[in-house]
Design a protein around this motif. Structure first.
Motif, PDB file in Angstrom:
ATOM      1  N   LYS A  83      44.777  39.445  36.423  1.00  0.00           N
ATOM      2  CA  LYS A  83      44.697  38.627  37.430  1.00  0.00           C
ATOM      3  C   LYS A  83      45.485  39.283  38.527  1.00  0.00           C
ATOM      4  CE  LYS A  83      43.489  34.724  39.504  1.00  0.00           C
ATOM      5  NZ  LYS A  83      41.988  34.265  39.497  1.00  0.00           N
ATOM      6  N   ALA A 141      44.039  42.299  39.969  1.00  0.00           N
ATOM      7  CA  ALA A 141      42.615  42.189  40.686  1.00  0.00           C
ATOM      8  C   ALA A 141      42.964  41.644  42.007  1.00  0.00           C
ATOM      9  CB  ALA A 141      41.800  41.130  40.037  1.00  0.00           C
ATOM     10  N   ARG A 155      42.077  43.334  45.774  1.00  0.00           N
ATOM     11  CA  ARG A 155      41.509  42.543  46.862  1.00  0.00           C
ATOM     12  C   ARG A 155      42.123  42.364  48.279  1.00  0.00           C
ATOM     13  NH1 ARG A 155      36.813  40.319  45.439  1.00  0.00           N
ATOM     14  NH2 ARG A 155      36.617  39.213  47.514  1.00  0.00           N
ATOM     15  N   ARG A 211      39.785  45.854  31.652  1.00  0.00           N
ATOM     16  CA  ARG A 211      38.287  46.311  31.902  1.00  0.00           C
ATOM     17  C   ARG A 211      37.483  45.143  31.883  1.00  0.00           C
ATOM     18  NH1 ARG A 211      38.901  49.740  36.026  1.00  0.00           N
ATOM     19  NH2 ARG A 211      39.944  51.819  35.418  1.00  0.00           N
ATOM     20  N   TRP A 268      37.701  42.658  34.378  1.00  0.00           N
ATOM     21  CA  TRP A 268      37.250  42.929  35.804  1.00  0.00           C
ATOM     22  C   TRP A 268      35.956  43.382  35.909  1.00  0.00           C
ATOM     23  CZ3 TRP A 268      41.356  47.405  36.115  1.00  0.00           C
ATOM     24  CH2 TRP A 268      42.633  46.788  36.254  1.00  0.00           C
ATOM     25  N   ASN A 269      35.192  43.355  34.732  1.00  0.00           N
ATOM     26  CA  ASN A 269      33.616  43.655  34.855  1.00  0.00           C
ATOM     27  C   ASN A 269      32.587  42.509  34.418  1.00  0.00           C
ATOM     28  OD1 ASN A 269      33.695  46.383  36.217  1.00  0.00           O
ATOM     29  ND2 ASN A 269      35.361  46.559  34.710  1.00  0.00           N
ATOM     30  N   GLU A 270      33.176  41.845  33.591  1.00  0.00           N
ATOM     31  CA  GLU A 270      32.289  40.819  32.712  1.00  0.00           C
ATOM     32  C   GLU A 270      32.487  39.455  33.131  1.00  0.00           C
ATOM     33  OE1 GLU A 270      32.248  41.729  28.502  1.00  0.00           O
ATOM     34  OE2 GLU A 270      32.562  43.959  28.918  1.00  0.00           O
ATOM     35  N   SER A 271      31.629  38.651  32.805  1.00  0.00           N
ATOM     36  CA  SER A 271      31.765  37.197  32.900  1.00  0.00           C
ATOM     37  C   SER A 271      30.929  36.397  32.006  1.00  0.00           C
ATOM     38  CB  SER A 271      31.559  36.810  34.174  1.00  0.00           C
ATOM     39  OG  SER A 271      32.271  37.262  35.384  1.00  0.00           O
ATOM     40  N   ASP A 273      36.460  33.182  32.354  1.00  0.00           N
ATOM     41  CA  ASP A 273      35.764  33.851  33.938  1.00  0.00           C
ATOM     42  C   ASP A 273      36.872  34.276  34.728  1.00  0.00           C
ATOM     43  OD1 ASP A 273      34.305  35.213  35.387  1.00  0.00           O
ATOM     44  OD2 ASP A 273      33.040  33.671  35.847  1.00  0.00           O
ATOM     45  N   LYS A 324      38.093  35.067  37.992  1.00  0.00           N
ATOM     46  CA  LYS A 324      37.387  35.324  39.351  1.00  0.00           C
ATOM     47  C   LYS A 324      38.856  34.918  40.504  1.00  0.00           C
ATOM     48  CE  LYS A 324      32.793  33.450  38.636  1.00  0.00           C
ATOM     49  NZ  LYS A 324      32.017  32.320  38.897  1.00  0.00           N
ATOM     50  N   LYS A 328      36.796  38.912  41.097  1.00  0.00           N
ATOM     51  CA  LYS A 328      36.962  40.498  40.500  1.00  0.00           C
ATOM     52  C   LYS A 328      37.498  41.170  41.477  1.00  0.00           C
ATOM     53  CE  LYS A 328      34.415  38.953  36.967  1.00  0.00           C
ATOM     54  NZ  LYS A 328      34.941  38.795  35.630  1.00  0.00           N
ATOM     55  N   GLY A 338      37.014  47.897  39.230  1.00  0.00           N
ATOM     56  CA  GLY A 338      38.431  47.613  39.056  1.00  0.00           C
ATOM     57  C   GLY A 338      39.132  48.894  39.624  1.00  0.00           C
TER      58      GLY A 338
END
Length: 318
Positions: free
Chosen positions: A90, A93, A97, A140, A143-146, A161, A163, A165, A171
């Motif tokens: 978290k 990420a 951003r 990983r 950062w890439n799956e949900s 989840d 969020k 990302k 990532g």
């Protein structure tokens, strides 16, 4: 520029410096100096507790990036095994951003030299390698799956989840510190870069060669791979004078006699001496220099200025 190993090295050198803010008032001058002298990045190290005061790296970098968003930022290195993997996912990420895609490098390592900080975090220092490997997989995935559900040895959580990302696709790049075999394996199989310290140019090239071979064995081509080096330096009137300063400063940090190691691993001496050491590492494959001015705090700015104005022209001319 000659490539000593079968790895896609960057064409240009990049210079960055390390920071450890005393207070927020230092930040404007630090970014002003970086811009003025042509440094491209700012880096921060990590410890929960050490023999000297040290701030959290992610908070420092976010603060500095708000003042100079055009620079790149990185951790050198973040002790990933000390924290819950989902929390780190978290935090990273978020900083990715805020800084923007391609502006943050997540350098990670296992540490272990300060056992007390592992105890303080409720982590067995002997499990740091295993926690590192599992944490990397969790990061990983989050950062890439949900959604992500994980049931491992060290981390266990139901479907969730994460969020938002990261902004960087997949990532931010992960660079691995360390010189041990495990670090080289992680860099080869999972990493986008390698950033060791206290290493000789010869061993650096050997490390890159090993990474290239391990990557090939895993069916991976390292077409774009970051080759960094965290290097202590001191520009002085002579090698012996710089050695005296560096040995005292680094020895205080690690609470040990660092004189022999400083002689072997640091970039010390007159501008020509320091430039010669940097040139050796450049020939060994280093393209991202993370410079740690090894001097009293009041002399850091002068050291960075001398390096930029007196050392770098000699490296470029060589």
């Amino acid at each position: 520029m000659e490539n000593p190993v079968d790895i896609g090295l960057a064409e240009k050198l990049s210079l960055g410096n390390t920071v450890n803010l005393t207070d927020g008032g230092q930040a404007p001058e630090i970014v002003r100096q970086a811009r003025t002298l042509g440094y491209q990045s700012i880096w921060a190290g990590d410890h929960i507790a050490a023999h000297v005061p040290i701030n959290d790296p992610l908070i420092q970098l976010a603060y500095l990036a708000a003042l100079a968003p055009e620079l790149r930022y990185g951790t050198s290195v973040y002790l990933l095994p000390l924290r819950p993997a989902a929390v780190v996912a978290k935090l990273v990420a978020t900083i990715d951003r805020l800084l923007g895609a391609g502006r943050f490098i997540f350098g990670v390592g296992v540490g272990g030299e300060f056992v007390a900080e592992y105890k303080a975090c409720g982590v067995d220092v002997h499990e740091r390698g295993g926690r590192m490997d599992e944490a990397l997989a969790v990061l990983r995935r989050l950062w890439n799956e949900s959604p992500v559900e994980h049931h491992g040895k060290y981390f266990d959580f139901p479907a969730l989840d994460l969020k938002p990302k990261p902004l960087s696709p997949g990532g931010p790049p992960i660079w691995f510190g360390g010189r041990a075999q495990a670090a080289l394996v992680r860099a080869a199989r999972l990493g986008q870069g390698w950033i060791p310290y206290v290493i000789t140019p010869q061993r650096y090239t050997q490390g890159l060669e090993r990474i290239a071979q391990l990557a090939a064995d895993a069916g991976r081509r390292l077409e774009h791979f970051g080759t960094g080096l965290f290097v202590f330096f001191n520009v002085g009137q002579s090698f012996e004078q710089s050695l005296e300063v560096a040995a005292g400063m680094i020895g205080g940090y690690y609470a040990m006699d660092f004189r022999a190691a400083a002689r072997r691993y640091c970039a010390l001496g007159r501008p020509s001496d320091v430039a010669a050491t940097i040139a050796e590492f450049k020939a060994a494959g280093v393209r991202e220099f993370v410079l740690a001015a090894t001097a009293p705090a009041q002399d850091h700015a002068q050291q960075l200025e001398r390096f930029a104005r007196e050392v770098i022209p000699l490296v470029k001319a060589g």
